[in-house]
Design a protein around this motif. Sequence first.
Motif, PDB file in Angstrom:
ATOM      1  N   ILE A 118      41.081  30.371  32.753  1.00 48.85           N
ATOM      2  CA  ILE A 118      41.188  31.564  33.713  1.00 48.85           C
ATOM      3  C   ILE A 118      40.484  32.679  33.151  1.00 48.85           C
ATOM      4  CG2 ILE A 118      42.480  32.973  34.884  1.00 48.85           C
ATOM      5  CD1 ILE A 118      42.451  30.056  36.087  1.00 48.85           C
ATOM      6  N   ASN A 119      40.625  33.075  31.658  1.00 44.58           N
ATOM      7  CA  ASN A 119      40.055  33.886  30.950  1.00 44.58           C
ATOM      8  C   ASN A 119      38.473  33.903  31.024  1.00 44.58           C
ATOM      9  OD1 ASN A 119      42.453  35.221  29.907  1.00 44.58           O
ATOM     10  ND2 ASN A 119      42.132  34.251  28.012  1.00 44.58           N
ATOM     11  N   VAL A 120      37.876  32.720  30.932  1.00 45.96           N
ATOM     12  CA  VAL A 120      36.529  32.188  30.981  1.00 45.96           C
ATOM     13  C   VAL A 120      36.223  32.561  32.625  1.00 45.96           C
ATOM     14  CG1 VAL A 120      34.666  30.729  31.021  1.00 45.96           C
ATOM     15  CG2 VAL A 120      36.273  30.824  29.099  1.00 45.96           C
ATOM     16  N   MET A 121      36.695  32.349  33.625  1.00 42.43           N
ATOM     17  CA  MET A 121      36.415  32.388  34.986  1.00 42.43           C
ATOM     18  C   MET A 121      36.309  33.932  35.089  1.00 42.43           C
ATOM     19  SD  MET A 121      38.561  31.211  38.301  1.00 42.43           S
ATOM     20  CE  MET A 121      40.059  32.415  38.067  1.00 42.43           C
ATOM     21  N   ALA A 122      37.435  34.695  34.582  1.00 36.52           N
ATOM     22  CA  ALA A 122      37.235  36.256  35.081  1.00 36.52           C
ATOM     23  C   ALA A 122      35.861  36.650  34.291  1.00 36.52           C
ATOM     24  CB  ALA A 122      38.542  36.792  34.480  1.00 36.52           C
ATOM     25  N   LYS A 123      35.490  36.345  33.367  1.00 33.15           N
ATOM     26  CA  LYS A 123      34.181  36.803  32.578  1.00 33.15           C
ATOM     27  C   LYS A 123      33.216  36.566  33.317  1.00 33.15           C
ATOM     28  CE  LYS A 123      36.150  37.293  27.842  1.00 33.15           C
ATOM     29  NZ  LYS A 123      36.340  38.670  28.086  1.00 33.15           N
ATOM     30  N   ARG A 124      33.244  35.184  33.976  1.00 28.20           N
ATOM     31  CA  ARG A 124      31.789  34.876  34.873  1.00 28.20           C
ATOM     32  C   ARG A 124      31.744  35.556  36.291  1.00 28.20           C
ATOM     33  NH1 ARG A 124      32.140  28.435  35.476  1.00 28.20           N
ATOM     34  NH2 ARG A 124      30.503  29.146  36.776  1.00 28.20           N
ATOM     35  N   PHE A 125      32.721  35.971  36.492  1.00 25.76           N
ATOM     36  CA  PHE A 125      32.887  36.533  37.934  1.00 25.76           C
ATOM     37  C   PHE A 125      33.538  38.087  37.811  1.00 25.76           C
ATOM     38  CE2 PHE A 125      33.170  31.771  38.462  1.00 25.76           C
ATOM     39  CZ  PHE A 125      31.886  31.682  38.863  1.00 25.76           C
ATOM     40  N   PRO A 126      32.820  38.878  37.031  1.00 20.39           N
ATOM     41  CA  PRO A 126      33.409  40.242  36.944  1.00 20.39           C
ATOM     42  C   PRO A 126      33.642  41.174  38.156  1.00 20.39           C
ATOM     43  CG  PRO A 126      31.171  40.205  36.132  1.00 20.39           C
ATOM     44  CD  PRO A 126      31.513  38.864  36.373  1.00 20.39           C
ATOM     45  N   ASN A 127      32.784  40.742  39.187  1.00 18.11           N
ATOM     46  CA  ASN A 127      32.882  41.421  40.397  1.00 18.11           C
ATOM     47  C   ASN A 127      34.093  41.192  41.182  1.00 18.11           C
ATOM     48  OD1 ASN A 127      30.698  42.840  39.711  1.00 18.11           O
ATOM     49  ND2 ASN A 127      29.432  41.424  40.887  1.00 18.11           N
ATOM     50  N   VAL A 128      34.807  40.190  40.805  1.00  6.77           N
ATOM     51  CA  VAL A 128      36.168  39.661  41.505  1.00  6.77           C
ATOM     52  C   VAL A 128      37.328  40.171  40.629  1.00  6.77           C
ATOM     53  CG1 VAL A 128      37.349  37.621  42.520  1.00  6.77           C
ATOM     54  CG2 VAL A 128      34.752  37.967  42.677  1.00  6.77           C
ATOM     55  N   LYS A 129      38.374  40.657  41.522  1.00  9.33           N
ATOM     56  CA  LYS A 129      39.680  40.931  40.638  1.00  9.33           C
ATOM     57  C   LYS A 129      40.425  39.509  40.812  1.00  9.33           C
ATOM     58  CE  LYS A 129      39.325  45.662  41.610  1.00  9.33           C
ATOM     59  NZ  LYS A 129      39.833  47.001  42.241  1.00  9.33           N
ATOM     60  N   ILE A 130      41.126  39.278  39.917  1.00 11.98           N
ATOM     61  CA  ILE A 130      42.046  38.213  39.861  1.00 11.98           C
ATOM     62  C   ILE A 130      43.517  38.381  39.254  1.00 11.98           C
ATOM     63  CG2 ILE A 130      42.154  35.796  38.783  1.00 11.98           C
ATOM     64  CD1 ILE A 130      39.397  36.013  38.263  1.00 11.98           C
ATOM     65  N   LEU A 131      44.363  37.992  39.979  1.00  7.82           N
ATOM     66  CA  LEU A 131      45.833  38.193  39.601  1.00  7.82           C
ATOM     67  C   LEU A 131      46.316  36.674  39.197  1.00  7.82           C
ATOM     68  CD1 LEU A 131      48.459  39.471  38.881  1.00  7.82           C
ATOM     69  CD2 LEU A 131      48.940  39.412  41.344  1.00  7.82           C
ATOM     70  N   HIS A 132      46.680  36.233  38.141  1.00  8.45           N
ATOM     71  CA  HIS A 132      46.929  34.782  37.756  1.00  8.45           C
ATOM     72  C   HIS A 132      48.591  34.694  37.525  1.00  8.45           C
ATOM     73  CE1 HIS A 132      47.340  31.651  34.615  1.00  8.45           C
ATOM     74  NE2 HIS A 132      47.536  31.133  35.772  1.00  8.45           N
ATOM     75  N   THR A 133      49.485  34.341  38.249  1.00  9.72           N
ATOM     76  CA  THR A 133      50.829  34.246  37.952  1.00  9.72           C
ATOM     77  C   THR A 133      51.194  32.728  37.335  1.00  9.72           C
ATOM     78  OG1 THR A 133      51.707  33.860  40.124  1.00  9.72           O
ATOM     79  CG2 THR A 133      51.461  35.966  39.673  1.00  9.72           C
ATOM     80  N   PHE A 134      52.219  32.740  36.627  1.00  8.93           N
ATOM     81  CA  PHE A 134      52.530  31.104  36.165  1.00  8.93           C
ATOM     82  C   PHE A 134      54.153  31.389  35.786  1.00  8.93           C
ATOM     83  CE2 PHE A 134      50.769  33.964  32.582  1.00  8.93           C
ATOM     84  CZ  PHE A 134      51.681  33.873  31.707  1.00  8.93           C
ATOM     85  N   ASP A 135      54.563  30.206  36.087  1.00 10.49           N
ATOM     86  CA  ASP A 135      55.974  30.053  36.078  1.00 10.49           C
ATOM     87  C   ASP A 135      56.551  28.585  35.469  1.00 10.49           C
ATOM     88  OD1 ASP A 135      59.010  30.659  36.094  1.00 10.49           O
ATOM     89  OD2 ASP A 135      59.094  30.102  38.108  1.00 10.49           O
ATOM     90  N   GLU A 136      57.027  28.373  34.521  1.00  7.93           N
ATOM     91  CA  GLU A 136      57.403  27.206  33.657  1.00  7.93           C
ATOM     92  C   GLU A 136      58.787  27.140  33.475  1.00  7.93           C
ATOM     93  OE1 GLU A 136      58.575  24.630  32.189  1.00  7.93           O
ATOM     94  OE2 GLU A 136      56.928  23.574  31.415  1.00  7.93           O
ATOM     95  N   ARG A 137      59.664  26.379  34.524  1.00  2.79           N
ATOM     96  CA  ARG A 137      60.730  26.263  34.652  1.00  2.79           C
ATOM     97  C   ARG A 137      61.396  25.466  33.459  1.00  2.79           C
ATOM     98  NH1 ARG A 137      61.809  26.524  41.318  1.00  2.79           N
ATOM     99  NH2 ARG A 137      60.605  28.440  41.300  1.00  2.79           N
ATOM    100  N   GLY A 138      60.859  24.404  33.301  1.00  2.00           N
ATOM    101  CA  GLY A 138      61.334  23.486  32.275  1.00  2.00           C
ATOM    102  C   GLY A 138      61.506  23.947  30.792  1.00  2.00           C
ATOM    103  N   VAL A 139      60.356  24.897  30.071  1.00  2.00           N
ATOM    104  CA  VAL A 139      60.419  25.354  29.043  1.00  2.00           C
ATOM    105  C   VAL A 139      60.932  26.661  29.052  1.00  2.00           C
ATOM    106  CG1 VAL A 139      59.097  25.998  26.804  1.00  2.00           C
ATOM    107  CG2 VAL A 139      58.479  23.816  28.233  1.00  2.00           C
ATOM    108  N   ASP A 140      60.937  27.292  30.347  1.00  2.00           N
ATOM    109  CA  ASP A 140      61.606  28.734  30.658  1.00  2.00           C
ATOM    110  C   ASP A 140      60.681  29.790  30.223  1.00  2.00           C
ATOM    111  OD1 ASP A 140      63.650  29.903  31.897  1.00  2.00           O
ATOM    112  OD2 ASP A 140      64.842  30.371  30.036  1.00  2.00           O
ATOM    113  N   PHE A 141      59.470  29.770  30.858  1.00  2.00           N
ATOM    114  CA  PHE A 141      58.790  31.031  30.527  1.00  2.00           C
ATOM    115  C   PHE A 141      57.842  31.389  31.720  1.00  2.00           C
ATOM    116  CE2 PHE A 141      55.751  27.528  29.177  1.00  2.00           C
ATOM    117  CZ  PHE A 141      54.713  27.804  29.487  1.00  2.00           C
ATOM    118  N   SER A 142      57.556  32.388  31.922  1.00  2.00           N
ATOM    119  CA  SER A 142      56.328  32.808  33.002  1.00  2.00           C
ATOM    120  C   SER A 142      55.935  34.148  32.749  1.00  2.00           C
ATOM    121  CB  SER A 142      57.435  33.215  34.177  1.00  2.00           C
ATOM    122  OG  SER A 142      58.358  34.086  34.000  1.00  2.00           O
ATOM    123  N   GLY A 143      55.051  34.718  33.634  1.00  2.00           N
ATOM    124  CA  GLY A 143      54.321  35.871  33.427  1.00  2.00           C
ATOM    125  C   GLY A 143      53.062  35.946  34.268  1.00  2.00           C
ATOM    126  N   TRP A 144      52.076  37.048  34.187  1.00  2.00           N
ATOM    127  CA  TRP A 144      50.973  37.156  35.019  1.00  2.00           C
ATOM    128  C   TRP A 144      50.096  37.887  34.124  1.00  2.00           C
ATOM    129  CZ3 TRP A 144      50.371  42.265  35.604  1.00  2.00           C
ATOM    130  CH2 TRP A 144      51.338  43.326  35.469  1.00  2.00           C
TER     131      TRP A 144
END
Length: 182
Positions: A118-144
């Motif tokens: 996603i970091n690479v994708m954001a750099k390739r398309f700088p004219n587009v804003k991106i919000l990436h959220t993630f949630d991993e319930r098994g290991v118990d972490f999340s963020g955006w």
Amino acid sequence: MPNWCTNNLIIQGSSEDVDFMLNAIKDEQDRSPISLNSIIKMPEALQGTAPQKDEEIAEENIKLYGHSDWYNWRVTNWGTKWDVQASIVYDRTMINLPGYRTVQISFDSAWSPPIEAINVMAKRFPNVKILHTFDERGVDFSGWRYYDSGEIADEVSLGTSFSSIAEVMSPDDVEAVFERFQ
């Protein structure tokens, strides 16, 4: 069997920029709106490799590609071991910005979010804003992470699963989410 990490991407920009990005990141067979391999192409020679089976090939792969096998290459370059199968949750023109478009893509990834890709994708398309959220319930972490002009503009990592993060992703609230970062 891995734990699955739930990911959502909200992509916002001019209709032309969003179209360009979506065409570039979809999988080659047009089955998924996003393919990590379309963002960062894994060397074909690493497909199906395993270092414990052939040390000579593993050493040669390290010299040529920086990694002995497909698994290590993918985890380093994508952030997860398998490519993703995604779906577009919604796609609409923004009411308050004619000519602008918002698309939400949802997918699961194995063990962790594909942050590197996603970091690479954001750099390739700088004219587009991106919000990436993630949630991993098994290991118990999340963020955006929020990307603006190809760079991380804001991010949050939580030491617990934040399953209610999905509420942020509702189509009715998405424009308000982006207004938070304006």
